[in-house]
Design an enzyme around this catalytic site. Structure first.
Site, PDB file in Angstrom:
ATOM      1  N   GLU A 164       0.856  -1.182   0.000  1.00 52.85           N
ATOM      2  CA  GLU A 164       0.000   0.000   0.000  1.00 52.85           C
ATOM      3  C   GLU A 164       0.896   1.237   0.000  1.00 52.85           C
ATOM      4  O   GLU A 164       1.783   1.374   0.840  1.00 52.85           O
ATOM      5  CB  GLU A 164      -0.904  -0.011   1.241  1.00 52.85           C
ATOM      6  CG  GLU A 164      -1.798   1.201   1.298  1.00 52.85           C
ATOM      7  CD  GLU A 164      -3.163   0.906   1.926  1.00 52.85           C
ATOM      8  OE1 GLU A 164      -3.568  -0.273   1.974  1.00 52.85           O
ATOM      9  OE2 GLU A 164      -3.804   1.865   2.358  1.00 52.85           O
ATOM     10  N   ARG A 165       0.654   2.100  -0.976  1.00 50.27           N
ATOM     11  CA  ARG A 165       1.456   3.317  -1.142  1.00 50.27           C
ATOM     12  C   ARG A 165       2.942   3.002  -1.327  1.00 50.27           C
ATOM     13  O   ARG A 165       3.812   3.739  -0.831  1.00 50.27           O
ATOM     14  CB  ARG A 165       1.277   4.263   0.053  1.00 50.27           C
ATOM     15  CG  ARG A 165      -0.159   4.511   0.451  1.00 50.27           C
ATOM     16  CD  ARG A 165      -1.004   4.983  -0.679  1.00 50.27           C
ATOM     17  NE  ARG A 165      -2.409   5.147  -0.311  1.00 50.27           N
ATOM     18  CZ  ARG A 165      -3.359   5.449  -1.186  1.00 50.27           C
ATOM     19  NH1 ARG A 165      -3.068   5.580  -2.474  1.00 50.27           N
ATOM     20  NH2 ARG A 165      -4.595   5.599  -0.795  1.00 50.27           N
ATOM     21  N   ASN A 207      -3.663  -1.761   7.307  1.00 55.33           N
ATOM     22  CA  ASN A 207      -4.942  -2.290   6.821  1.00 55.33           C
ATOM     23  C   ASN A 207      -4.772  -3.800   6.705  1.00 55.33           C
ATOM     24  O   ASN A 207      -4.102  -4.281   5.800  1.00 55.33           O
ATOM     25  CB  ASN A 207      -5.305  -1.694   5.463  1.00 55.33           C
ATOM     26  CG  ASN A 207      -5.550  -0.204   5.569  1.00 55.33           C
ATOM     27  OD1 ASN A 207      -6.223   0.264   6.486  1.00 55.33           O
ATOM     28  ND2 ASN A 207      -4.990   0.553   4.644  1.00 55.33           N
ATOM     29  N   LYS A 287      -4.736  -0.220  13.681  1.00 60.00           N
ATOM     30  CA  LYS A 287      -5.556   0.806  13.032  1.00 60.00           C
ATOM     31  C   LYS A 287      -6.997   0.390  13.249  1.00 60.00           C
ATOM     32  O   LYS A 287      -7.464  -0.575  12.648  1.00 60.00           O
ATOM     33  CB  LYS A 287      -5.222   0.868  11.539  1.00 60.00           C
ATOM     34  CG  LYS A 287      -6.120   1.786  10.722  1.00 60.00           C
ATOM     35  CD  LYS A 287      -5.656   1.882   9.261  1.00 60.00           C
ATOM     36  CE  LYS A 287      -6.577   2.799   8.457  1.00 60.00           C
ATOM     37  NZ  LYS A 287      -6.100   2.990   7.066  1.00 60.00           N
ATOM     38  N   GLU A 291     -11.064   4.541   8.566  1.00 55.49           N
ATOM     39  CA  GLU A 291     -11.194   4.174   7.152  1.00 55.49           C
ATOM     40  C   GLU A 291     -11.739   2.754   6.991  1.00 55.49           C
ATOM     41  O   GLU A 291     -11.138   1.900   6.358  1.00 55.49           O
ATOM     42  CB  GLU A 291      -9.852   4.343   6.432  1.00 55.49           C
ATOM     43  CG  GLU A 291      -9.355   5.791   6.484  1.00 55.49           C
ATOM     44  CD  GLU A 291      -8.059   6.038   5.725  1.00 55.49           C
ATOM     45  OE1 GLU A 291      -7.246   5.105   5.616  1.00 55.49           O
ATOM     46  OE2 GLU A 291      -7.889   7.168   5.244  1.00 55.49           O
ATOM     47  N   ARG A 341     -12.183  17.625   9.541  1.00 54.25           N
ATOM     48  CA  ARG A 341     -11.357  16.436   9.723  1.00 54.25           C
ATOM     49  C   ARG A 341     -10.105  16.719  10.549  1.00 54.25           C
ATOM     50  O   ARG A 341      -9.648  15.855  11.306  1.00 54.25           O
ATOM     51  CB  ARG A 341     -10.970  15.882   8.342  1.00 54.25           C
ATOM     52  CG  ARG A 341      -9.933  14.789   8.398  1.00 54.25           C
ATOM     53  CD  ARG A 341      -9.833  14.081   7.082  1.00 54.25           C
ATOM     54  NE  ARG A 341      -8.585  13.326   7.000  1.00 54.25           N
ATOM     55  CZ  ARG A 341      -8.203  12.642   5.941  1.00 54.25           C
ATOM     56  NH1 ARG A 341      -8.971  12.620   4.852  1.00 54.25           N
ATOM     57  NH2 ARG A 341      -7.077  11.974   5.945  1.00 54.25           N
ATOM     58  N   ASP A 370      -3.042  14.355   6.682  1.00 58.00           N
ATOM     59  CA  ASP A 370      -2.473  13.108   6.182  1.00 58.00           C
ATOM     60  C   ASP A 370      -1.234  13.333   5.324  1.00 58.00           C
ATOM     61  O   ASP A 370      -1.311  13.219   4.099  1.00 58.00           O
ATOM     62  CB  ASP A 370      -3.546  12.361   5.370  1.00 58.00           C
ATOM     63  CG  ASP A 370      -3.151  10.928   5.078  1.00 58.00           C
ATOM     64  OD1 ASP A 370      -2.169  10.463   5.674  1.00 58.00           O
ATOM     65  OD2 ASP A 370      -3.822  10.287   4.266  1.00 58.00           O
ATOM     66  N   GLU A 392       4.344   9.681  14.032  1.00 56.03           N
ATOM     67  CA  GLU A 392       4.384   8.898  12.787  1.00 56.03           C
ATOM     68  C   GLU A 392       4.686   9.808  11.600  1.00 56.03           C
ATOM     69  O   GLU A 392       3.956  10.757  11.331  1.00 56.03           O
ATOM     70  CB  GLU A 392       3.028   8.191  12.565  1.00 56.03           C
ATOM     71  CG  GLU A 392       2.953   7.407  11.251  1.00 56.03           C
ATOM     72  CD  GLU A 392       1.620   6.648  11.049  1.00 56.03           C
ATOM     73  OE1 GLU A 392       0.835   6.523  12.026  1.00 56.03           O
ATOM     74  OE2 GLU A 392       1.365   6.206   9.929  1.00 56.03           O
ATOM     75  N   GLU A 398       3.833   9.234  -0.626  1.00 59.71           N
ATOM     76  CA  GLU A 398       2.471   9.172  -1.148  1.00 59.71           C
ATOM     77  C   GLU A 398       2.012  10.500  -1.743  1.00 59.71           C
ATOM     78  O   GLU A 398       1.510  10.544  -2.862  1.00 59.71           O
ATOM     79  CB  GLU A 398       1.515   8.731  -0.035  1.00 59.71           C
ATOM     80  CG  GLU A 398       0.055   8.731  -0.464  1.00 59.71           C
ATOM     81  CD  GLU A 398      -0.889   8.224   0.625  1.00 59.71           C
ATOM     82  OE1 GLU A 398      -0.422   7.894   1.731  1.00 59.71           O
ATOM     83  OE2 GLU A 398      -2.099   8.148   0.350  1.00 59.71           O
ATOM     84  N   TRP A 546     -14.228  12.765   1.928  1.00 62.60           N
ATOM     85  CA  TRP A 546     -13.004  12.566   2.712  1.00 62.60           C
ATOM     86  C   TRP A 546     -12.645  13.711   3.651  1.00 62.60           C
ATOM     87  O   TRP A 546     -11.673  13.624   4.402  1.00 62.60           O
ATOM     88  CB  TRP A 546     -11.835  12.273   1.775  1.00 62.60           C
ATOM     89  CG  TRP A 546     -12.011  10.984   1.065  1.00 62.60           C
ATOM     90  CD1 TRP A 546     -12.585  10.799  -0.164  1.00 62.60           C
ATOM     91  CD2 TRP A 546     -11.663   9.675   1.538  1.00 62.60           C
ATOM     92  NE1 TRP A 546     -12.597   9.462  -0.491  1.00 62.60           N
ATOM     93  CE2 TRP A 546     -12.036   8.750   0.543  1.00 62.60           C
ATOM     94  CE3 TRP A 546     -11.057   9.201   2.712  1.00 62.60           C
ATOM     95  CZ2 TRP A 546     -11.843   7.378   0.684  1.00 62.60           C
ATOM     96  CZ3 TRP A 546     -10.862   7.834   2.844  1.00 62.60           C
ATOM     97  CH2 TRP A 546     -11.252   6.941   1.839  1.00 62.60           C
TER      98      TRP A 546
HETATM   99  C1  BDP Z   1      -3.532   7.333   4.011  1.00 62.94           C
HETATM  100  C2  BDP Z   1      -3.312   6.376   2.921  1.00 62.94           C
HETATM  101  C3  BDP Z   1      -3.912   5.044   3.174  1.00 62.94           C
HETATM  102  C4  BDP Z   1      -3.527   4.562   4.556  1.00 62.94           C
HETATM  103  C5  BDP Z   1      -3.911   5.580   5.575  1.00 62.94           C
HETATM  104  C6  BDP Z   1      -3.426   5.225   6.963  1.00 62.94           C
HETATM  105  O1  BDP Z   1      -3.821   6.933   1.722  1.00 62.94           O
HETATM  106  O2  BDP Z   1      -3.459   4.181   2.178  1.00 62.94           O
HETATM  107  O3  BDP Z   1      -4.098   3.336   4.838  1.00 62.94           O
HETATM  108  O4  BDP Z   1      -3.337   6.813   5.272  1.00 62.94           O
HETATM  109  O5  BDP Z   1      -2.444   5.836   7.380  1.00 62.94           O
HETATM  110  O6  BDP Z   1      -2.558   8.288   3.850  1.00 62.94           O
HETATM  111  O7  BDP Z   1      -3.994   4.409   7.631  1.00 62.94           O
END
Ligand code: BDP
Length: 684
Positions: A164-165, A207, A287, A291, A341, A370, A392, A398, A546
């Site tokens: 992911e990313r 995730n 997590k 999301e 947000r 983010d 973090e 990304e 979002w």
């Molecule tokens: C976002 C990303 C996503 C991550 C999320 C996270 O787009 O892919 O799962 O953060 O940090 O930046 O959980």
């Protein structure tokens, strides 16, 4: 190859004076201890020395020769203890070390002594760094103590091999829903990480899908243990990301309610089994309620209830729960201007201060949104005096060019670390919060999302290796300057030609600002294509769920986050930050649109109007991106072809995409505002 070796090049030393000096010291190495970590240190010294000097040092059990290196830990043998003042170690953390050259009569000893064997390993890497950066060895008197207890990496790797990313190929950990059998690459990754002091890693994506949920079961634990074995030998503890609904998904329970006794019992059993395979297992990264991930909210429980049940299970084994604060409503109604947000993490977690067990750490992204190119620091830092916090970062780019653009993030991270929260008066910097010194946290530190994959050069863009290096160095010592880190990295990675050191150094140091110039202006962020987040799309997220809006119309742009008549976000900061951001006069230019909605004709502190600033930075940004290429091409012949060509290719791509950014952004704002560019440059 050079690309693969990153900063551990260990190139043959050609200058004869250095060769002579190092040869004198490095011909003999005394190591009497025998443990996994000490053996890693020894192996790295042998590898580095033989590669740089062209011979294999003799490894001895006793110091017979006149001049030699001695490696070990304090308190293990008289051999070392007699040569050094033990008091020097009293104030060191377990990972600290001393490097010292001592001369007694005829005898010269270069001592590499750790408080524990991990310290000795770091000392070995330090010595190799001194040699790679051409430092003299005869007068060393170094005491090193890592500032952060946890210096961590998060892999966002999935077991199907995707990341992911990830922008540097596939996972080095997994393929075809199994753990890889190619463990060599993981070992080399461990070497790279440990060389900059990383001591913890979560090896799967936050995730957690169906298959990764089973990483905590006997189906995969034997293989997870193999990875943990490799990392352990380099002083790195292994963590797993978990699925909060595991009790349902793999435990066949009807619920994952943290207050349900059966759920509690289930976590206990799970954890016990994990420790049977991995006795020094680090713990879980979670997590939850974020999301679409499951979490305690489903059962009307809060995050403290959610985290504590798992923490209780881990506690007898010394394991940690690292609980992410990236919790917000990702199904927001964009018509609803009262929901912000940016406020979410603080609103969710601040009321829970003091409710978490001591082996829970809250993991907080550097900014409230983010990982944008520019954001203010999250107001949650320092706002929970009685709760362990860690920071973090995102090394993977990304939102900062996805390793196709050069964007060196160390200067950005420095700004975050040095930010004064005023949580406890002046000098309440983020770095002092997360290193534990301000509120006496013992479980805390810094973590970041990795930028590596199985590309030969690990990071896609070869120069993105600098971000991984710099991140590690900053976790060890946030007080290092960007310049020091950059210089170290360039010399180790590309050698000592003054032009190379100067030009690459400049490229790196300027690159974040350049990227910011041609992308989204003044702290507004988010003008990217939805989903993959690459390339410009001004309204891509504007009418979506979002929570990431810029509110541009024909009059102006920006998010009013003031207490006076906006979302009230500024009120989450301690004074005087709250007042500084609240007032249009004192809010720094670079964050203006994050905090305020202003007309395009609003004058910045720089004297320019907002609209002219947007035009200028976008034209400048493209020219500066072209300048990066000029600097790089001036180095032709001074850098091996493979690395030269691959970076050049990326720089060409960057220029092309920077133009796209410039044209889309400038055109958008020209059409919205109708205000022409003062310099009449081409806008479409
Ligand atoms: C976002 C990303 C996503 C991550 C999320 C996270 O787009 O892919 O799962 O953060 O940090 O930046 O959980």
């Amino acid at each position: 190859g050079n690309e693969y070796a990153c900063w551990l090049q260990y190139n043959k030393i050609k200058e004869s004076a250095w060769m002579e000096e190092y040869k004198t010291w490095c011909s003999n190495l005394v190591v009497v201890e025998n443990s996994e970590v000490i053996n890693s240190a020894k192996a790295e010294l042998l590898r580095g020395i033989s590669s740089m000097l062209g011979f294999n040092p003799s490894v001895l059990m006793e110091p017979q020769q006149k001049t030699l290196i001695m490696l070990g830990t304090i308190g293990k043998t008289d051999l070392l203890d007699n040569r050094i003042n033990k008091q020097e170690f009293e104030h060191l953390n377990p990972d600290g070390y001393v490097i010292k050259t001592v001369t007694v009569g005829e005898h010269n000893r270069l001592l590499l002594i750790g408080k524990t064997e991990k310290g000795a390993l770091y000392a070995a890497f330090h010595l190799l760094r001194l040699m790679q950066t051409r430092k003299h060895l005869h007068n060393l008197d170094i005491i090193q103590n890592p500032k952060n207890p946890l210096r961590m990496i998060n892999q966002w790797d999935n077991m199907d091999g995707s990341i992911e990313r990830g922008y540097a190929g596939k996972s080095i950990f997994y393929e075809n829903n199994k753990i890889t059998t190619r463990l060599d690459r993981i070992k080399d990754y461990a070497r790279l990480l440990s060389s900059v002091g990383i001591n913890a890693i979560a090896i799967n994506n936050v995730n957690v899908h169906q298959v990764e949920t089973k990483l905590t079961t006997s189906e995969f634990l034997p293989d997870v243990a193999k990875i943990a074995d490799i990392f352990r030998a380099y002083g790195i503890r292994t963590f797993l990301s978990i699925n909060y609904a595991s009790p349902i998904q793999i435990g066949n329970l009807p619920t994952a309610d943290p207050l349900e006794p059966k759920v509690r019992e289930w976590w206990r059993e799970r954890v016990e089994e994990i420790y049977r395979y991995i006795p020094d297992f680090g713990g879980f990264l979670v997590k939850a309620d974020s999301e679409h991930r499951p979490g305690p909210f489903t059962y009307n429980r809060n995050h403290a209830d959610g985290a504590n049940v798992i923490a209780e299970a881990l506690n007898p084994f010394g394991g940690l729960v690292i609980w992410r604060c990236f919790v917000y409503n990702c199904l927001q109604d964009w018509r609803d201007r009262s929901t912000d947000r940016a406020k979410a993490a603080y609103d969710h977690f601040k009321p829970l201060d003091g409710k978490f067990l001591d082996n829970v750490i809250l993991q907080i992204k550097n900014g409230p949104m983010d990982f944008q190119v520019r954001e203010p620091v999250s107001p949650l830092f320092g706002a929970m005096e009685n709760t362990n916090q860690m920071l973090e970062f995102q090394i993977t780019q990304e939102y900062t060019g996805q390793q196709r653009h050069l964007c060196y993030l160390v200067p950005q991270w420095k700004e975050v670390l040095d930010f004064d929260t005023f949580a406890k008066g002046e000098e309440s910097t983020v770095k002092r919060i997360v290193d534990g010194s301000l509120f006496q946290y013992s479980n805390c530190g810094i973590t970041a999302v990795s930028n590596i994959g199985n590309d030969t050069n690990w990071t896609g863009h070869t120069l993105a290796q600098a971000n991984l290096y710099g991140y590690g160095r900053l976790t060890w010592d946030p007080d290092l300057s960007s310049e020091e880190i950059t210089d170290e990295w360039v010399r180790q990675t590309f050698g000592h030609d003054p032009l190379v050191v100067e030009q690459i150094g400049k490229m790196l140091m300027d690159s974040w600002r350049i990227y910011e110039n041609y992308t989204s202006p003044l702290g507004i962020g988010w003008m990217v294509n939805p989903g993959h987040h690459y390339g410009p799309n001004v309204d891509g997220y504007e009418y979506s769920v979002w929570g990431t809006y810029h509110y541009a119309d024909c009059h102006g742009i920006g998010v009013n986050r003031t207490v006076k008549d906006g979302t009230g976000y500024t009120g989450q900061y301690f004074p005087p930050n709250a007042q500084i951001y609240e007032s249009l006069e004192s809010c720094p230019d670079e964050l203006l649109l994050f905090f305020h909605h202003v007309p395009y004709t609003h004058r910045l502190k720089s004297g320019k109007t907002v609209i002219q600033h947007i035009y200028d930075t976008h034209f400048d940004g493209v020219e500066q991106a072209e300048g990066l290429k000029q600097r790089w091409t001036s180095l032709k012949g001074k850098i091996d072809d493979a690395r030269y060509d691959s970076v050049l290719k990326r720089l060409n791509e960057q220029i092309e995409h920077a133009r796209e950014w410039r044209d889309v952004i400038n055109t958008y704002f020209y059409r919205k505002s109708g205000i022409p560019d003062e310099q009449n440059r081409t806008i479409y």
